[in-house]
Design an enzyme around this catalytic site. Structure first.
Site, mmCIF file in Angstrom:
data_model
loop_
_atom_site.group_PDB
_atom_site.id
_atom_site.type_symbol
_atom_site.label_atom_id
_atom_site.label_comp_id
_atom_site.label_asym_id
_atom_site.label_seq_id
_atom_site.Cartn_x
_atom_site.Cartn_y
_atom_site.Cartn_z
ATOM 1 N N ALA A 319 41.618 23.175 25.788
ATOM 2 C CA ALA A 319 42.929 23.500 25.229
ATOM 3 C C ALA A 319 44.049 23.227 26.233
ATOM 4 O O ALA A 319 45.091 22.674 25.871
ATOM 5 C CB ALA A 319 42.948 24.964 24.797
ATOM 6 N N HIS A 443 44.542 42.516 50.965
ATOM 7 C CA HIS A 443 43.275 43.233 51.097
ATOM 8 C C HIS A 443 43.380 44.568 50.391
ATOM 9 O O HIS A 443 44.395 45.239 50.541
ATOM 10 C CB HIS A 443 42.947 43.468 52.574
ATOM 11 C CG HIS A 443 41.701 44.271 52.772
ATOM 12 N ND1 HIS A 443 40.450 43.741 52.579
ATOM 13 C CD2 HIS A 443 41.528 45.584 53.119
ATOM 14 C CE1 HIS A 443 39.545 44.682 52.805
ATOM 15 N NE2 HIS A 443 40.171 45.810 53.138
#
Ligand code: NAI
Length: 464
Positions: A319, A443
């Protein structure tokens, strides 16, 4: 310009067609889009990407509640499946998306010509007997399922992806013919909901075209989830009756056959360009040996004024590839220039865990004789993945041995389809593995696995 005449008529309202129509209208052209379905959005929105993702998301939550939440200290009991309600969720999602395109057409003044469209002459489109004129005709009619000889799809017991999204009850047993994207996504849905699923694949591996190591790792993970695999195997017959489907399997290279009886068979052996009855031969539009419309780099067919995009032309049947082609073509028709880097079209399989790739596979690099370095990092060493209890899989980065330019990235693991976007942007800008390794990644995130794989290209991962 008269009422029935347009700058652009797009035939087909899938992701290629509707995006092309909207972009052309944004650029000031008078645009119509022909669609024969009662809703816009083509296969993807109606019976493909969107409904399958609705069922993948729902079945994953069901499976998690039933089998996985207890691992994280959540006790749930009495988890049961309400399949009609799950299907209703799918229908609601599809309706929201298809109605959304209708809204966007109105907003952008794109006329929806309802009915079957075919080309009457180089600048004329016939919609159910009414003739419309167009300076440019865009064929965006997509693709249709490939069936197998001697196996009649009835969409009840022997189904294509369309029928597999509509099953009224969970089959006890299911054979999926074809270990490609559709087979795995829908096989996983019904496996999670309780069916005994066996994937029969003609080749000696699943997911042909994807990196072999990733494909092998994915198969191992799916097998642990309960999917059965019969590789190097072909189906020679499948006959449906009230008592299920009698199916005969044989080794791909010939040999003793094996008989099985299953409730449902899903045929997922690929798709083919949908160009039937479009009047292409009468106007002389050239097609290749697979029925795809032959186009140049500007999506022009051999007939002036007729263009084609998406699944009806060469390239991956995805798509997002069709959408990008739609935008580029509309911009070209408006006198601008556009660009698609076909090397950087990502491919994603929306199973759990997801599988994603961009750029070259290791096999392609070997075949092209390109020397490369590999950096790998497992999700089992990523703190966030551990916290999510989703440690299967790894990230693999392939970089040019001489220049360090990233040539391919392959991921099987949690959110792989989202993680691949970062490297897609990096690769679009010509990044080296060092560029990715030196980019500050938050993090604790799954993205750190990408950074660590980039560090591993030069042998210096921190957490491994
Ligand atoms: P596919 O080409 O991905 O996989 C078909 C599989 O069937 C291959 O592994 C092939 O080796 C195998 N096969 C072919 N003939 C066979 C036979 N006689 N017996 C056993 N195995 C046989 O095609 P699929 O899964 O049907 O998908 C069609 C298209 O739709 C693909 O181009 C795919 O990329 C696209 N698609 C993409 C999705 C995504 O991006 N997440 C989701 C669903 C479809």
């Amino acid at each position: 310009m008269s009422e029935n005449s347009y700058d652009v008529i797009v035939i087909g309202s899938g992701p290629g067609g509707y995006v092309c129509a909207i972009r052309a209208a944004q650029l000031g052209m008078k645009v119509a889009c022909v669609e024969k379905r009662s809703t816009l959005g083509g296969t993807c929105l109606n019976v493909g990407c969107i409904p399958s993702k609705a069922l993948l998301a729902a079945s994953e939550k069901y499976h998690e509640a039933k089998h996985k939440l207890s691992d994280m200290g959540i006790k749930v009991s009495g988890v049961t499946l309400d399949l009609p309600a799950m299907m209703a969720h799918k229908t609601k999602v599809v309706e929201a998306n298809t109605k959304g395109i209708e809204f966007l057409f109105k907003k952008n003044k794109v006329d929806w010509l309802k009915g079957f469209g075919k080309i009457a002459a180089a600048n004329q489109v016939d919609v159910e007997g009414k003739i419309y004129a167009a300076k440019h005709i865009v064929i965006a009619t997509g693709s249709d399922v490939v069936s197998l000889p001697n196996i009649a799809i009835d969409e009840k017991r022997i189904v294509s992806s369309t029928g597999a999204l509509e099953l009224g009850s969970v089959p006890k047993s299911m054979i999926v013919i074809g270990g490609g994207v559709i087979g795995l996504e829908l096989g996983c849905v019904w496996n999670r909901l309780g069916a005994e699923v066996t994937v029969v694949e003609y080749l000696d591996r699943i997911l042909p075209g994807m990196d072999l190591e990733i494909s092998r790792e994915s198969q191992k993970i799916f097998a642990k989830q309960g999917l059965n695999f019969k590789l190097s195997t072909k189906v020679t017959s499948a006959i449906a009756s009230d008592k299920g489907v009698d199916i005969v399997l044989e080794p791909a290279s010939g040999g003793a056959s094996e008989k099985m009886n299953v409730d449902v068979v899903l045929v997922a052996v690929g798709r083919k360009a949908y160009t039937d009855k479009l009047g292409l031969d009468a106007v002389g539009v050239a097609r290749d040996d697979r029925g795809r419309i032959i186009t140049d780099h500007h999506f022009r067919s051999n007939v002036a004024g007729i263009y084609a995009i998406g699944d009806v032309i060469a390239g991956p049947m995805l798509a997002h590839k069709a959408e990008d082609e739609g935008v580029v073509l509309a911009e070209m028709l408006a006198g601008q220039s556009g660009h698609i880097d076909y090397n950087l079209v990502p491919g994603v399989v929306y199973t759990w865990p997801e599988i994603a790739q961009i750029g070259k596979t290791e096999e392609q690099l070997k075949q092209a004789g390109i020397e490369y370095k590999t950096g790998k990092f497992p999700f089992s060493a990523n703190g966030r993945a551990r916290a999510m209890n989703a440690t299967e899989g790894f990230v693999k980065i392939l970089a040019d041995a001489r220049t360090d330019k990233v040539l391919g990235v392959h991921i099987v693991g949690p959110e792989a389809g989202t993680l691949i976007a970062e490297v897609g942007v990096a690769m679009e800008f010509g990044a080296s593995s060092e560029d990715i390794a030196r980019t500050c990644h938050a993090h604790p995130t799954l993205e750190e696995a990408v950074k660590e794989a980039a560090l591993a290209v030069s042998g210096r991962p921190i957490h491994m």
